[in-house]
Design a protein around this motif. Structure first.
Motif, PDB file in Angstrom:
ATOM      1  N   VAL A 115       0.876  -1.202  -0.069  1.00 33.85           N
ATOM      2  CA  VAL A 115       0.017   0.037  -0.116  1.00 33.85           C
ATOM      3  C   VAL A 115       0.950   1.304   0.085  1.00 33.85           C
ATOM      4  O   VAL A 115       0.706   2.072  -0.853  1.00 33.85           O
ATOM      5  CB  VAL A 115      -0.924   0.099   1.171  1.00 33.85           C
ATOM      6  N   ASN A 116       1.904   1.298   0.880  1.00 37.36           N
ATOM      7  CA  ASN A 116       2.779   2.434   0.982  1.00 37.36           C
ATOM      8  C   ASN A 116       3.384   2.680  -0.279  1.00 37.36           C
ATOM      9  O   ASN A 116       3.829   3.945  -1.071  1.00 37.36           O
ATOM     10  CB  ASN A 116       3.987   2.047   1.936  1.00 37.36           C
ATOM     11  N   GLY A 117       3.890   1.549  -1.304  1.00 35.10           N
ATOM     12  CA  GLY A 117       4.689   1.630  -2.377  1.00 35.10           C
ATOM     13  C   GLY A 117       3.633   2.259  -3.609  1.00 35.10           C
ATOM     14  O   GLY A 117       3.986   3.350  -4.296  1.00 35.10           O
ATOM     15  N   VAL A 118       2.457   1.720  -3.306  1.00 29.29           N
ATOM     16  CA  VAL A 118       1.447   2.286  -4.527  1.00 29.29           C
ATOM     17  C   VAL A 118       1.105   3.570  -4.339  1.00 29.29           C
ATOM     18  O   VAL A 118       1.019   4.274  -5.412  1.00 29.29           O
ATOM     19  CB  VAL A 118       0.378   1.284  -4.656  1.00 29.29           C
ATOM     20  N   LEU A 119       0.837   4.008  -3.119  1.00 24.66           N
ATOM     21  CA  LEU A 119       0.392   5.418  -3.053  1.00 24.66           C
ATOM     22  C   LEU A 119       1.464   6.642  -3.195  1.00 24.66           C
ATOM     23  O   LEU A 119       1.304   7.581  -3.465  1.00 24.66           O
ATOM     24  CB  LEU A 119      -0.267   5.381  -1.635  1.00 24.66           C
ATOM     25  N   ARG A 120       2.669   6.080  -2.652  1.00 22.36           N
ATOM     26  CA  ARG A 120       3.892   6.983  -3.043  1.00 22.36           C
ATOM     27  C   ARG A 120       4.137   7.194  -4.350  1.00 22.36           C
ATOM     28  O   ARG A 120       4.449   8.098  -4.868  1.00 22.36           O
ATOM     29  CB  ARG A 120       4.853   6.515  -2.068  1.00 22.36           C
ATOM     30  N   ASN A 121       3.937   6.007  -5.187  1.00 18.51           N
ATOM     31  CA  ASN A 121       4.270   6.036  -6.558  1.00 18.51           C
ATOM     32  C   ASN A 121       3.185   6.906  -7.183  1.00 18.51           C
ATOM     33  O   ASN A 121       3.381   7.729  -8.219  1.00 18.51           O
ATOM     34  CB  ASN A 121       4.116   4.598  -7.049  1.00 18.51           C
ATOM     35  N   TYR A 122       1.848   6.924  -6.804  1.00 21.52           N
ATOM     36  CA  TYR A 122       1.020   7.704  -7.341  1.00 21.52           C
ATOM     37  C   TYR A 122       1.386   9.293  -7.167  1.00 21.52           C
ATOM     38  O   TYR A 122       1.161  10.044  -7.904  1.00 21.52           O
ATOM     39  CB  TYR A 122      -0.462   7.117  -6.699  1.00 21.52           C
ATOM     40  N   ILE A 123       1.608   9.526  -5.836  1.00 17.59           N
ATOM     41  CA  ILE A 123       2.073  10.902  -5.484  1.00 17.59           C
ATOM     42  C   ILE A 123       3.253  11.325  -6.229  1.00 17.59           C
ATOM     43  O   ILE A 123       3.160  12.519  -6.842  1.00 17.59           O
ATOM     44  CB  ILE A 123       2.395  11.054  -4.080  1.00 17.59           C
ATOM     45  N   ARG A 124       4.086  10.538  -6.570  1.00 17.61           N
ATOM     46  CA  ARG A 124       5.164  11.026  -7.388  1.00 17.61           C
ATOM     47  C   ARG A 124       4.791  11.355  -8.827  1.00 17.61           C
ATOM     48  O   ARG A 124       5.521  12.144  -9.409  1.00 17.61           O
ATOM     49  CB  ARG A 124       6.373   9.826  -7.314  1.00 17.61           C
ATOM     50  N   ASN A 125       3.694  10.652  -9.131  1.00 16.16           N
ATOM     51  CA  ASN A 125       3.193  10.740 -10.737  1.00 16.16           C
ATOM     52  C   ASN A 125       1.995  11.699 -10.614  1.00 16.16           C
ATOM     53  O   ASN A 125       1.056  11.320 -11.368  1.00 16.16           O
ATOM     54  CB  ASN A 125       2.989   9.600 -11.212  1.00 16.16           C
ATOM     55  N   GLU A 126       2.185  12.652  -9.866  1.00 15.26           N
ATOM     56  CA  GLU A 126       0.840  13.533  -9.652  1.00 15.26           C
ATOM     57  C   GLU A 126       0.281  14.119 -11.065  1.00 15.26           C
ATOM     58  O   GLU A 126      -0.780  14.246 -11.154  1.00 15.26           O
ATOM     59  CB  GLU A 126       1.256  14.805  -8.708  1.00 15.26           C
ATOM     60  N   LYS A 127       1.290  14.626 -11.829  1.00 15.72           N
ATOM     61  CA  LYS A 127       0.602  15.052 -13.216  1.00 15.72           C
ATOM     62  C   LYS A 127       0.627  14.028 -14.259  1.00 15.72           C
ATOM     63  O   LYS A 127       0.607  14.633 -15.565  1.00 15.72           O
ATOM     64  CB  LYS A 127       1.748  16.062 -13.609  1.00 15.72           C
ATOM     65  N   LYS A 128       0.561  12.913 -14.121  1.00 17.26           N
ATOM     66  CA  LYS A 128       0.532  11.780 -15.072  1.00 17.26           C
ATOM     67  C   LYS A 128      -0.780  11.846 -15.837  1.00 17.26           C
ATOM     68  O   LYS A 128      -1.795  11.963 -15.103  1.00 17.26           O
ATOM     69  CB  LYS A 128       0.798  10.441 -14.632  1.00 17.26           C
ATOM     70  N   ASN A 129      -0.730  11.644 -17.145  1.00 21.07           N
ATOM     71  CA  ASN A 129      -1.883  11.832 -17.908  1.00 21.07           C
ATOM     72  C   ASN A 129      -2.557  10.345 -18.021  1.00 21.07           C
ATOM     73  O   ASN A 129      -2.044   9.654 -18.961  1.00 21.07           O
ATOM     74  CB  ASN A 129      -1.672  12.431 -19.183  1.00 21.07           C
TER      75      ASN A 129
END
Length: 439
Positions: A115-129
């Motif tokens: 869960v930590n990995g998925v959510l932090r990965n999402y935050i790192r890609n904040e502007k992903k299309n």
């Protein structure tokens, strides 16, 4: 942490056990010691996560190999976290991640790391299309979070421009609307009392009996509700009963009456005169109508178990008015029950049409010559609406449609056959009404 734990429990029951969102929320919110702030957060995140499930799952699929393989005890922790970070701004991302990780530790240490990995990965890609490479239909599905079949249905039946308005309308967060009991109370007095008690209220969009409650404490605990001065009902549903031309001696049959909003409205408009027969196939639902009847101080309602799809010879040529708010796909009330997005399919919609037509046939048998029949649904599927009315008129020479007019609001469509479709918006559910007279 406690609020998010409740959120995940509710989502698990809805997505895994096909529970109803409103019932699950009431069950938890009424049984737990939860402050108003947490109550609002739980309600917002539960409804929002259900509403945007498809969009959220598309996002998650960018960070996991196969979303279907995510542990069922973990998937809704992730969904609710993504919803909060993407659609809400009241809680910082780090707090959402921290609570989600701690919650997943109750499943396993491996789950918490995942869960930590998925959510932090999402935050790192904040502007992903996330729509890159999507065709137009896929893009619409992502933006509004609907299955392709439902988007195609709306575009086919209403055209693309109106379909997008419908999708937008179905995603609005609904406010509570109450109907003033005209048999017991004065509208202006009720309005003023609600204001005095701290409610943010405004007049209804169309119905003269409607009051919109924008903010305020739980309305079911309000003295005005308890004493029967008001009852909760969507404004679209309030438009049905006043379309009858009532007489004090009327015998009105409501064949699919539960939970009783339209039944009690009819009884109120009859001013406790005449006779209102409320039927349903489930005894526990009739008990709910009896409770509303007592609370609203109505004496002209009688309830009984009856299956509307089966003809009851006892009532042939019995009623002067018949209401059939038929079982339907319910896609007009997705604002209030967003799980309908994921629990309905195109085949179910086809199967419902025959049930609706059986009920129409029986209702017509119960209606006297000169009597009025109102057919209503809370769906926007034309096959359950206009096409059913056209089919019935073609089959019955003694049926004539009476043009329904409820106003000129932007969300009202006056159909060619005289019926009315109410499109969903921030104030009203999607709805359909047709009125027939037996000549």
């Amino acid at each position: 942490m406690k609020a998010r734990k409740i959120i995940v429990k509710i989502l698990d029951n809805i997505f895994n056990n096909r529970a109803y969102s409103n019932i699950e929320l009431n069950k938890y919110l009424n049984s737990e010691e939860i402050d108003s702030k947490d109550r609002a957060l739980i309600t917002e995140v539960v409804y929002g996560t259900i509403k945007y499930k498809s969009t959220i799952d598309t996002i998650l699929s960018n960070y996991v190999k196969d979303i279907a393989l995510i542990d069922v005890a973990v998937i809704n922790i992730l969904r609710s976290a993504i919803y909060q970070m993407r659609f809400l701004d009241r809680v910082p991302d780090y707090a959402v991640v921290n609570d989600s990780v701690n919650l997943s530790k109750e499943v396993s240490q491996n789950s918490s790391r995942f869960v930590n990995g998925v959510l932090r990965n999402y935050i790192r890609n904040e502007k992903k299309n996330y729509k890159e490479g999507f065709a137009k239909l896929e893009s619409i599905c992502f933006d509004y979070s609907f299955d392709k079949w439902m988007v195609k249905l709306f575009i086919l039946q209403y055209g693309e421009e109106l379909a997008l308005e419908i999708l937008k309308g179905l995603n609005y967060r609904p406010n509570i609307t109450v109907r003033v009991n005209s048999n017991k109370s004065d509208y202006d007095e009720v309005f003023e009392k609600l204001e005095e008690e701290g409610y943010d209220v405004e007049e209804g969009s169309i119905s003269p009996d409607a009051i919109k409650i924008n903010k305020g404490s739980t309305i079911e605990k309000n003295p005005l509700f308890i004493s029967g001065d008001i009852t909760v009902q969507d404004e679209s549903a309030m438009m049905v009963a006043p379309l009858f031309n009532f007489d004090s001696n009327d015998i009105v049959m409501d064949l699919c009456s539960a939970p009783g909003g339209k039944t009690t409205h009819i009884a109120e408009l009859l001013q406790n005169e005449g006779e209102v027969l409320a039927f349903d196939v489930h005894e526990h639902k009739l008990k709910l109508i009896e409770e509303h009847k007592e609370r609203l101080h109505l004496e002209n309602i009688k309830t009984d178990i009856m299956d509307a799809t089966k003809l009851n010879a006892k009532y042939i040529n019995y009623a002067t008015k018949v209401l059939i708010d038929v079982p339907c796909s319910g896609i007009g009330i997705i604002r209030k029950k967003p799980e309908i997005k994921w629990t309905k399919n195109a085949r179910e919609l086809r199967d419902l049409v025959q049930i609706q037509r059986n009920i129409m046939e029986n209702a017509w048998e119960y209606l006297r010559v000169g009597g009025e029949l109102i057919y209503s649904t809370c769906t926007l599927n034309k096959k359950e609406n206009e096409e059913n009315i056209d089919w019935f008129l073609d089959k019955h020479n003694d049926a004539v449609i009476e043009k329904v007019f409820i106003g000129n609001s932007k969300n009202i469509i006056n159909n060619e056959n005289g019926s009315v479709t109410i499109l969903p918006n921030e104030y009203m559910d999607g709805f359909f009404i047709a009125k027939l007279k037996k000549r």
